[in-house]
Design a protein around this motif. Structure first.
Motif, PDB file in Angstrom:
ATOM      1  N   ASP A  45     -18.892 -36.395   8.538  1.00  0.00           N
ATOM      2  CA  ASP A  45     -19.821 -36.811   9.579  1.00  0.00           C
ATOM      3  C   ASP A  45     -20.716 -37.891   8.992  1.00  0.00           C
ATOM      4  OD1 ASP A  45     -18.903 -35.076  11.516  1.00  0.00           O
ATOM      5  OD2 ASP A  45     -20.394 -33.521  11.081  1.00  0.00           O
ATOM      6  N   ARG A  46     -20.681 -39.061   9.591  1.00  0.00           N
ATOM      7  CA  ARG A  46     -21.547 -40.130   9.099  1.00  0.00           C
ATOM      8  C   ARG A  46     -23.019 -39.782   9.333  1.00  0.00           C
ATOM      9  NH1 ARG A  46     -19.871 -45.554  11.507  1.00  0.00           N
ATOM     10  NH2 ARG A  46     -21.891 -46.006  10.556  1.00  0.00           N
ATOM     11  N   LEU A  47     -23.900 -40.488   8.669  1.00  0.00           N
ATOM     12  CA  LEU A  47     -25.325 -40.164   8.718  1.00  0.00           C
ATOM     13  C   LEU A  47     -25.850 -40.165  10.153  1.00  0.00           C
ATOM     14  CD1 LEU A  47     -26.865 -42.161   5.721  1.00  0.00           C
ATOM     15  CD2 LEU A  47     -26.183 -39.762   5.811  1.00  0.00           C
ATOM     16  N   GLY A  48     -26.636 -39.139  10.453  1.00  0.00           N
ATOM     17  CA  GLY A  48     -27.232 -39.037  11.775  1.00  0.00           C
ATOM     18  C   GLY A  48     -26.308 -38.489  12.832  1.00  0.00           C
ATOM     19  N   ARG A  49     -25.162 -37.946  12.423  1.00  0.00           N
ATOM     20  CA  ARG A  49     -24.183 -37.433  13.378  1.00  0.00           C
ATOM     21  C   ARG A  49     -23.726 -36.037  12.954  1.00  0.00           C
ATOM     22  NH1 ARG A  49     -20.541 -42.984  13.955  1.00  0.00           N
ATOM     23  NH2 ARG A  49     -22.317 -44.393  13.658  1.00  0.00           N
ATOM     24  N   GLY A  50     -23.360 -35.233  13.955  1.00  0.00           N
ATOM     25  CA  GLY A  50     -22.794 -33.926  13.660  1.00  0.00           C
ATOM     26  C   GLY A  50     -23.651 -33.117  12.707  1.00  0.00           C
TER      27      GLY A  50
END
Length: 263
Positions: free
Chosen positions: A59-64
């Motif tokens: 999960d990239r930063l700020g996601r999930g």
């Protein structure tokens, strides 16, 4: 099973590791998806692992499950990708999807441990100045806290039904706030378009630029431009539609690429 790694900037990144033996491959998604709503990438990762390759989806930063506050810029995103590459166990092939292509190109140019790039439908094209102005406006709106208009501006050149569907959802305010995680995407796309235009793209590793059999007309053009700019660049049409690939044929190509360029 979800694991976590911590970046040099102190961010905590969630990831799934498939396989665990053989050469490594890391997926880099574009704007929007996280692991929970991206079954195509998960299925591809499983198939790649079945072929004897270690695959990592994060999960990239700020996601999930990778929450992050503050300014989620390109440098911070690259630090997250560097941490994920370390979890893969060594130099790896990066598989960029959409704006994940420009992130992958920048990672390779910055000297992260990358053995090859597999890029799916990079959304590049048009004058670099236009892309820079688009990215600057996204940053201005983000800095002003205007997430809804920042999301509208980010998606202005995408099929209008995509945005219309989001705005019609009761969750639209929440969906719009996720645009805070797109700052790195906008910055990397502006950088990549400029590098293609002025000839400063400096990526020595093999680059395979791919596009679907049913796609938007600019995608094959962008793939050709990337392949021409990279000293070891090639293009390939693959089964796929609506900006997505078909997992089985994609996994076969990725496994072969990872084995050919094992770190």
């Amino acid at each position: 099973m979800t694991d976590h790694t911590t970046t040099s900037r102190g961010d905590r990144v969630a990831y799934d590791l498939y396989g665990g033996t053989g050469p490594a491959l890391v997926f880099v998604t574009g704007a929007g998806p996280d692991r929970a709503d991206d079954p195509v990438t998960a299925r591809t990762a499983r198939l790649v692992a079945d072929a004897g390759v270690t695959a990592v989806v994060h999960d990239r930063l700020g996601r999930g499950e990778s929450p992050a506050d503050g300014r989620l810029d390109l440098d911070r995103e690259l630090a997250a990708l560097a941490a994920v590459l370390e979890t893969a166990g060594g130099p790896a092939v990066l598989v960029g999807h959409s704006s994940g292509c420009s992130l992958s190109l920048r990672a390779a140019q910055e000297g992260l441990p990358v053995t090859a790039l597999a890029l799916w439908e990079a959304p590049l094209g048009g004058p670099a100045a236009t892309t820079r102005a688009w990215a600057d406006e996204i940053e201005r709106l983000l800095d002003a806290g205007d997430h809804e208009n920042a999301m509208r501006h980010y998606m202005k050149d995408m099929p209008p039904e995509w945005l219309a569907g989001m705005e019609a959802s009761p969750a639209w305010p929440e969906l719009a706030r996720t645009v805070a995680a797109y700052r790195a995407d906008a910055q990397s796309l502006a950088w990549a378009q400029q590098a293609l235009e002025d000839g400063t793209l400096d990526v020595a590793v093999p680059v395979l630029a791919m596009y679907g059999t049913e796609t938007f007309p600019e995608m094959p053009v962008a793939a050709a431009a990337i392949a021409a700019a990279a000293p070891r660049g090639t293009t390939q049409e693959m089964p796929g539609a609506m900006h997505s690939w078909e997992p089985a044929p994609m996994a076969a190509v990725l496994a072969e690429l990872a084995k050919e360029h094992a770190g």
